[in-house]
Design a protein around this motif. Structure first.
Motif, PDB file in Angstrom:
ATOM      1  N   ALA A  21     -18.994  -3.004   8.386  1.00 30.07           N
ATOM      2  CA  ALA A  21     -18.378  -2.528   9.625  1.00 30.07           C
ATOM      3  C   ALA A  21     -19.386  -1.826  10.529  1.00 30.07           C
ATOM      4  N   VAL A  22     -20.104  -0.861   9.984  1.00 32.08           N
ATOM      5  CA  VAL A  22     -21.037  -0.074  10.807  1.00 32.08           C
ATOM      6  C   VAL A  22     -22.087  -0.945  11.508  1.00 32.08           C
ATOM      7  N   PRO A  23     -22.575  -2.017  10.854  1.00 31.81           N
ATOM      8  CA  PRO A  23     -23.577  -2.836  11.549  1.00 31.81           C
ATOM      9  C   PRO A  23     -23.033  -3.576  12.762  1.00 31.81           C
ATOM     10  N   ASN A  24     -21.714  -3.772  12.809  1.00 33.63           N
ATOM     11  CA  ASN A  24     -21.162  -4.778  13.716  1.00 33.63           C
ATOM     12  C   ASN A  24     -20.164  -4.289  14.739  1.00 33.63           C
ATOM     13  N   ARG A  25     -19.788  -3.038  14.689  1.00 33.00           N
ATOM     14  CA  ARG A  25     -18.723  -2.556  15.579  1.00 33.00           C
ATOM     15  C   ARG A  25     -18.867  -1.031  15.721  1.00 33.00           C
ATOM     16  N   PRO A  26     -18.309  -0.477  16.795  1.00 30.50           N
ATOM     17  CA  PRO A  26     -18.360   0.988  16.878  1.00 30.50           C
ATOM     18  C   PRO A  26     -17.511   1.589  15.758  1.00 30.50           C
ATOM     19  N   VAL A  27     -18.044   2.565  15.063  1.00 27.30           N
ATOM     20  CA  VAL A  27     -17.283   3.234  14.001  1.00 27.30           C
ATOM     21  C   VAL A  27     -17.315   4.732  14.256  1.00 27.30           C
ATOM     22  N   ASP A  28     -16.122   5.337  14.223  1.00 26.56           N
ATOM     23  CA  ASP A  28     -15.994   6.780  14.399  1.00 26.56           C
ATOM     24  C   ASP A  28     -15.310   7.324  13.143  1.00 26.56           C
ATOM     25  N   VAL A  29     -16.099   7.948  12.277  1.00 29.66           N
ATOM     26  CA  VAL A  29     -15.539   8.370  10.979  1.00 29.66           C
ATOM     27  C   VAL A  29     -14.450   9.427  11.146  1.00 29.66           C
ATOM     28  N   GLU A  30     -14.538  10.198  12.201  1.00 30.27           N
ATOM     29  CA  GLU A  30     -13.505  11.243  12.366  1.00 30.27           C
ATOM     30  C   GLU A  30     -12.210  10.651  12.902  1.00 30.27           C
ATOM     31  N   ALA A  31     -12.303   9.577  13.685  1.00 26.28           N
ATOM     32  CA  ALA A  31     -11.074   8.911  14.123  1.00 26.28           C
ATOM     33  C   ALA A  31     -10.404   8.256  12.910  1.00 26.28           C
ATOM     34  N   ILE A  32     -11.200   7.723  12.007  1.00 26.89           N
ATOM     35  CA  ILE A  32     -10.649   7.107  10.784  1.00 26.89           C
ATOM     36  C   ILE A  32     -10.128   8.197   9.854  1.00 26.89           C
ATOM     37  N   ASP A  33     -10.785   9.347   9.885  1.00 29.10           N
ATOM     38  CA  ASP A  33     -10.415  10.524   9.102  1.00 29.10           C
ATOM     39  C   ASP A  33     -10.683  10.368   7.600  1.00 29.10           C
ATOM     40  N   ALA A  34     -11.573   9.415   7.243  1.00 28.40           N
ATOM     41  CA  ALA A  34     -11.897   9.232   5.821  1.00 28.40           C
ATOM     42  C   ALA A  34     -12.633  10.463   5.295  1.00 28.40           C
ATOM     43  N   ASP A  48      -4.344   7.659   6.283  1.00 31.18           N
ATOM     44  CA  ASP A  48      -3.150   8.494   6.536  1.00 31.18           C
ATOM     45  C   ASP A  48      -2.219   8.486   5.326  1.00 31.18           C
ATOM     46  N   ILE A  49      -2.003   7.294   4.765  1.00 34.19           N
ATOM     47  CA  ILE A  49      -1.100   7.222   3.599  1.00 34.19           C
ATOM     48  C   ILE A  49      -1.701   8.034   2.449  1.00 34.19           C
ATOM     49  N   ALA A  50      -3.007   7.872   2.234  1.00 31.88           N
ATOM     50  CA  ALA A  50      -3.670   8.628   1.157  1.00 31.88           C
ATOM     51  C   ALA A  50      -3.475  10.132   1.371  1.00 31.88           C
ATOM     52  N   HIS A  51      -3.707  10.578   2.590  1.00 29.50           N
ATOM     53  CA  HIS A  51      -3.608  12.018   2.860  1.00 29.50           C
ATOM     54  C   HIS A  51      -2.176  12.545   2.745  1.00 29.50           C
ATOM     55  N   ALA A  73       0.851  -1.211   0.000  1.00 21.44           N
ATOM     56  CA  ALA A  73       0.000   0.000   0.000  1.00 21.44           C
ATOM     57  C   ALA A  73       0.877   1.248   0.000  1.00 21.44           C
ATOM     58  N   ALA A  74       1.927   1.220   0.840  1.00 17.74           N
ATOM     59  CA  ALA A  74       2.795   2.400   0.943  1.00 17.74           C
ATOM     60  C   ALA A  74       3.540   2.659  -0.364  1.00 17.74           C
ATOM     61  N   ASP A  75       3.864   1.582  -1.106  1.00 15.03           N
ATOM     62  CA  ASP A  75       4.534   1.751  -2.404  1.00 15.03           C
ATOM     63  C   ASP A  75       3.568   2.239  -3.474  1.00 15.03           C
TER      64      ASP A  75
END
Ligand code: PLP
Length: 415
Positions: free
Chosen positions: A211-224, A195-198, A164-166
């Protein structure tokens, strides 16, 4: 994950809220293990939608009568509730209702991709993308001249983050990645990818359908920059999905669909666009479905997203142990653990996945068989199809035992 966590969740009481789970086929109680495709709907969601149609059904934003006002408030506030649920501090302006995750992908691909991409630009996906993202960006690549590249997965079904980084460079304009794979169950390190994208000034789109149905998701922590999911996979209704977008990014984008409600001023020559999020919600929207989605969020949060995640991980671990103990069962994706979601994709040697699903259906066990909208991934795995058992808040280890018995029946039949 401890047994205590599993017990803390009263699955018996939860099951009572889902009338469909009482169904029987050929005298056998339904065992519903196709939740990654669509989850079942609890009474509070059914009741909320029924109340809407009985009490305040009307078109939104257009009427000054009581019913329209009530419907408008419910519809608009549904955006606020979704924003709160996924940690979008910009509130309703960052929440666009779509038909599903697929439409959310297409919205960004058309409204942003067609306008912003051209030859020399690159779109980076993962090898485990669902067709909703893969086919969409592939077509946008063909139409704009942008090149589509894929981050490799390793033998365990995890993303190769060195690759991914390459792969992500200053030529990358968009990184679109699935949060939890619907085929492998892998939970991807999406905030690292973002982070790599940004770092390269690319935008990042995360497909959170599993993901959203099954686990806590915080879009701002992910920063997408964008994050998408579907109501029907989270105890909510069909017909509604969510596109979260950062306000500044959405503001800079052209509309996707044109028509009523998404405009401010129209003349015979020109039109100007409404504020967010209405700019992206042309025509009469999914009002009853938005009401149902709010009821689903209330229902899930009442149980607790962290407990739902723990429950599913425990079920995935149990299924992995039960099924994986047999040498003729191949399970795909990482071993149980924090980076594996609540589904198990597998094949039984010598039995086509469709035959397996059909034999299970004879015993009222509902699983999915096929390519799960990840054909290139199946090509990479070297199989045409796989079987998939996927779990939700109402599933039990006893149901996984029934799954194992059904697999054994198939084994005997094809021996
Ligand atoms: C990971 C993933 N992305 C996208 C989708 C598409 O969801 P929908 O059919 O609700 O648009 C699915 C559905 O299975 C999925 O599992």
């Amino acid at each position: 994950m401890s047994q205590r966590n599993l017990e803390a969740l009263d699955v018996g009481a939860i099951r009572e809220a889902f009338p469909i789970l009482q169904r029987e086929f050929n005298g056998e109680q339904l065992v519903y293990l196709d939740n990654a495709a669509t989850t079942q709907t609890p009474d509070p969601v059914i009741d909320a939608m029924s109340d809407y149609y009985r009490e305040y059904n009307a078109n939104v934003h257009r009427g000054i009568h009581h019913l329209s006002q009530e419907a408008s408030i419910a519809y608009e506030e549904a955006h606020d509730r979704v924003a709160e649920f996924i940690g979008a501090s910009g509130g309703r302006e960052e929440i666009v209702f779509t038909k599903n995750t697929t439409e959310a992908e297409n919205l960004v691909a058309y409204a942003w991709g067609l306008n912003e991409l051209g030859p020399g630009d690159e779109i980076v996906l993962t090898e485990m993308e669902h067709h909703a993202s893969l086919v969409t960006w592939q077509q946008i690549g063909k139409r704009t001249g942008a090149e589509v590249k894929y981050i490799r997965i390793d033998d365990d079904g995890r993303l190769d983050m060195d690759h991914a980084a390459d792969l992500i460079t200053d030529d990358t304009a968009m990184v679109s990645a699935v949060h939890v794979s619907n085929t492998l169950g892998t939970v991807n390190p999406v905030s690292d990818l973002v982070d790599i994208a940004h770092d390269h000034d690319a935008l990042a789109f995360i497909d959170g359908a599993q993901a959203v149905p099954n686990r806590p998701v915080d879009v701002e922590a992910i920063d997408a920059d964008f994050y998408a999911f579907s109501g029907h996979k989270m105890a909510g209704p069909t017909g509604i999905g969510v596109l979260y977008g950062k306000k500044a990014v959405l503001e800079a984008m052209q509309p996707y669909l044109y028509g009523g409600d998404m405009i401010t001023k129209v003349t015979y020559e020109e039109s100007t666009w409404n504020d967010l999020p209405w700019k992206f919600e042309a025509g009469t929207p999914q009002i009853a479905e938005a009401v149902g989605l709010v009821a689903a969020i209330d229902y899930l949060e009442d149980i607790g997203m962290d407990r739902i995640e723990a429950h599913e991980q425990e079920l995935a671990r149990y299924a992995y142990e039960q099924l994986g103990a047999e040498p003729d069962v191949e399970i795909y994706g990482p071993e149980p653990g924090p980076d594996r979601g609540g589904l198990v994709g597998f094949n039984l040697e010598g039995v086509h996945a469709h035959d397996l699903a059909s034999i299970m259906n004879d015993h009222a066990v509902a699983i999915r068989a096929g390519d799960h909208c990840t054909q290139p991934l199946h090509d990479k795995l070297g199989v045409a199809a796989s079987a998939r058992a996927s779990f939700y808040v109402y599933n039990t280890t006893a149901e996984i035992d029934e799954l194992a018995v059904a697999i054994d029946n198939a084994r005997q039949l094809f021996a």
